[in-house]
Design an enzyme around this catalytic site. Structure first.
Site, PDB file in Angstrom:
ATOM      1  N   ARG A 197      10.567   0.471   5.159  1.00 26.66           N
ATOM      2  CA  ARG A 197      10.878  -0.894   5.591  1.00 26.66           C
ATOM      3  C   ARG A 197      12.266  -1.080   6.197  1.00 26.66           C
ATOM      4  NH1 ARG A 197       5.811  -2.805   6.148  1.00 26.66           N
ATOM      5  NH2 ARG A 197       4.627  -2.364   4.273  1.00 26.66           N
TER       6      ARG A 197
ATOM      7  N   HIS B 250      11.162   5.048  -1.406  1.00 26.37           N
ATOM      8  CA  HIS B 250      10.057   5.085  -0.438  1.00 26.37           C
ATOM      9  C   HIS B 250       9.966   3.751   0.318  1.00 26.37           C
ATOM     10  CE1 HIS B 250       6.171   5.819   1.355  1.00 26.37           C
ATOM     11  NE2 HIS B 250       5.728   4.699   0.815  1.00 26.37           N
TER      12      HIS B 250
ATOM     13  N   GLN C 288      -0.463 -20.153  -5.467  1.00 24.97           N
ATOM     14  CA  GLN C 288      -0.860 -21.361  -4.747  1.00 24.97           C
ATOM     15  C   GLN C 288      -2.146 -21.928  -5.345  1.00 24.97           C
ATOM     16  OE1 GLN C 288      -0.983 -20.031  -0.621  1.00 24.97           O
ATOM     17  NE2 GLN C 288       0.937 -21.086  -0.236  1.00 24.97           N
TER      18      GLN C 288
ATOM     19  N   ARG D 140      12.192   6.119  -7.406  1.00 27.27           N
ATOM     20  CA  ARG D 140      11.493   6.884  -6.366  1.00 27.27           C
ATOM     21  C   ARG D 140      10.741   5.956  -5.419  1.00 27.27           C
ATOM     22  NH1 ARG D 140       7.417  11.989  -7.257  1.00 27.27           N
ATOM     23  NH2 ARG D 140       7.098  12.434  -5.053  1.00 27.27           N
TER      24      ARG D 140
ATOM     25  N   ASN E 183       9.889   2.034  -9.766  1.00 28.91           N
ATOM     26  CA  ASN E 183      10.883   3.008 -10.192  1.00 28.91           C
ATOM     27  C   ASN E 183      11.758   3.386  -8.991  1.00 28.91           C
ATOM     28  OD1 ASN E 183       9.600   5.258  -8.801  1.00 28.91           O
ATOM     29  ND2 ASN E 183       8.105   5.299 -10.463  1.00 28.91           N
TER      30      ASN E 183
END
Length: 167
Positions: free
Chosen positions: A128, A123, A49, A119, A117
């Site tokens: 989430r 996570h 922005q 992994r 990656n």
């Protein structure tokens, strides 16, 4: 290799999953990107922005805003319109976009690329896709998990089962 990968995931020997990076493009609101960039082991590039003007402000309605609540929708829409006008007015009098952006709402649409990656993607999904995650980023994560599962099923099938998101 599929049997080996399943064994690695089952035994939680996740270091072996750090050798492959995947890059994803998200289009979401800036509030969601604030949560996304908390994943420090990812790399990000987001629409600026500072250098990109927001001449035709695009906004994304937050999931938690019920469209049947006309009063709430009106307040939200009016605030977005007011912010867009304020931004345009600042630009028109010579204020730089990097300064004028301070009046823009968190619901401003943006584009962000994230690289991590396997992994770290796992996570990310653990954090989430969980029912306690904020609704907008959870929806984004669940959708991405479906897409990644279709492309790379062996890395994500246990997660798809855990979050029960595929047919």
């Amino acid at each position: 290799a599929e049997k080996l990968i399943k064994g690695i995931i089952r035994s939680k020997h996740f270091g072996c999953l750090e050798h492959v990076n995947l890059t994803v493009r998200f289009i979401c609101d800036r509030a969601t990107t604030h949560q996304l960039v908390r994943h420090r082991l990812m790399s990000f590039n987001q629409k600026s922005q500072r250098y990109c003007r927001e001449d035709n402000l695009e906004v994304i309605k937050p999931s938690g805003l019920d469209v049947s609540n006309t009063k709430a929708m009106r307040i939200w829409a009016d605030s977005c319109i007011q912010a867009e006008r304020a931004y345009a007015d600042l630009i028109s009098i010579g204020v730089k976009p990097e300064t004028a952006r301070s009046v823009l709402p968190n619901c401003t649409a943006t584009e962000i690329y994230a690289t991590a990656n396997i992994r770290e993607w796992r996570h990310f999904f653990e954090m989430r896709c969980d029912k306690t995650a904020q609704e907008d980023i959870r929806s984004l994560a669940l959708s991405l998990l479906c897409q990644m599962f279709k492309q790379y099923p062996v890395f994500f099938e246990d997660m798809v089962d855990k979050y029960a998101i595929m047919d």
